[in-house]
Design a protein around this motif. Structure first.
Motif, mmCIF file in Angstrom:
data_model
loop_
_atom_site.group_PDB
_atom_site.id
_atom_site.type_symbol
_atom_site.label_atom_id
_atom_site.label_comp_id
_atom_site.label_asym_id
_atom_site.label_seq_id
_atom_site.Cartn_x
_atom_site.Cartn_y
_atom_site.Cartn_z
ATOM 1 N N ARG A 28 0.825 -1.225 0.000
ATOM 2 C CA ARG A 28 0.000 0.000 0.000
ATOM 3 C C ARG A 28 0.852 1.265 0.000
ATOM 4 O O ARG A 28 0.412 2.325 -0.422
ATOM 5 N N ASP A 29 2.105 1.143 0.492
ATOM 6 C CA ASP A 29 2.977 2.328 0.574
ATOM 7 C C ASP A 29 4.050 2.346 -0.506
ATOM 8 O O ASP A 29 4.912 3.219 -0.512
ATOM 9 N N ARG A 30 4.015 1.350 -1.413
ATOM 10 C CA ARG A 30 5.068 1.268 -2.436
ATOM 11 C C ARG A 30 4.623 2.005 -3.704
ATOM 12 O O ARG A 30 3.461 1.892 -4.108
ATOM 13 N N ASP A 34 1.841 9.412 -5.918
ATOM 14 C CA ASP A 34 0.411 9.084 -5.967
ATOM 15 C C ASP A 34 -0.177 9.233 -7.365
ATOM 16 O O ASP A 34 0.293 10.029 -8.167
#
Ligand SMILES: [Zn+2]
Length: 252
Positions: A28-30, A34
């Motif tokens: 989710r943070d890779r 954005d």
């Protein structure tokens, strides 16, 4: 209508479509920042074909830092969820409705594990490829026309995914999108009811029908089932037991 922001729902949406999913730690943070808005799916092959293809997709190459795609599709149809942020997979190119040379910020990349000559796709993988694309497109409110091969988008001479006819692929993806989406018409419901009634008899007799399937026709007594002539007068359970015991004897 387009989805805005990162696709943190990727794992859930694929799982809900009945697909096998492996969530990589930290997915989710890779990513390289954005998403703006997501307008489609870009289809690739890895040009490797092995069990470790995902490592390059996640970690990158000396000339290109990972992640290189949000998803890796294994030969057995399992999806590895690698990243929710922007990935470097699209390169320069164009497609109607997508910003030219900027698809990384507007498409989800699927890297399907394959040698890259079009000869090693498995049926499970192709099936999961279409189902995964359909599930994502449904989630972002787009049709199969935004399901695109890298070779169709690219101005850099890409050939992937080799061996997949994209017009056929898109037709099947659209059928999946429609099939899951469209409510049944009254005529379709009636058709199914008529079929069941014709097959099992009027509603209410279905329990007896299932018993007969398992235990054989019962023409006289409600509590006695005579087995099936095709099974030597055995019920389905007795016939299966006989098959198993013969198999065990063969193995011994
Ligand atoms: Zn590609």
């Amino acid at each position: 209508m387009s989805w805005r922001g990162d696709p943190v729902w990727l794992a859930d949406v694929l799982r809900d479509a009945g697909l096998r999913v492996l969530e990589h730690d930290g997915w989710r943070d890779r990513g390289h920042g954005d998403f703006a808005d997501i307008r489609g799916v870009l289809c690739h092959h890895t040009a490797g074909g092995g069990r470790n293809d995902w490592r390059i997709v996640q970690n990158g190459r000396p000339d290109l830092p990972g992640p290189l795609a949000q998803l890796v599709l294994e030969k057995d149809g399992t999806y590895r969820v690698i990243a929710a942020g922007v990935c470097w997979h699209a390169g320069r190119g164009s497609w109607p409705g997508w910003p030219t040379n900027n698809a990384n910020y507007h498409t989800i990349g699927i890297e399907a594990v394959s040698r890259g000559d079009g000869s090693d796709w498995t049926p499970a993988q192709l099936d999961a490829y279409k189902r995964g694309c359909a599930a994502i497109l449904r989630r972002i409110g787009r049709t199969a026309s935004d399901c695109v091969a890298h070779r169709e988008y690219s101005h850099e001479g890409k050939i992937d995914p080799a061996g997949i006819d994209m017009d056929e692929f898109r037709a099947e993806v659209q059928a999946l999108i429609d099939g899951e989406d469209a409510p049944m018409s009254a005529a379709e419901v009636k058709q199914i009811q008529d079929f069941i009634t014709g097959f099992c008899g009027p509603i209410g007799s279905d329990v007896k029908d299932i018993r007969e399937q398992l235990c054989g026709l019962n023409e006289r007594d409600a509590n006695q089932y005579g087995g099936w002539p095709q099974l030597g007068g055995r019920t389905v359970v007795d016939a299966l037991a006989e098959v198993l015991s013969r198999l065990e004897k063969l193995e011994a």
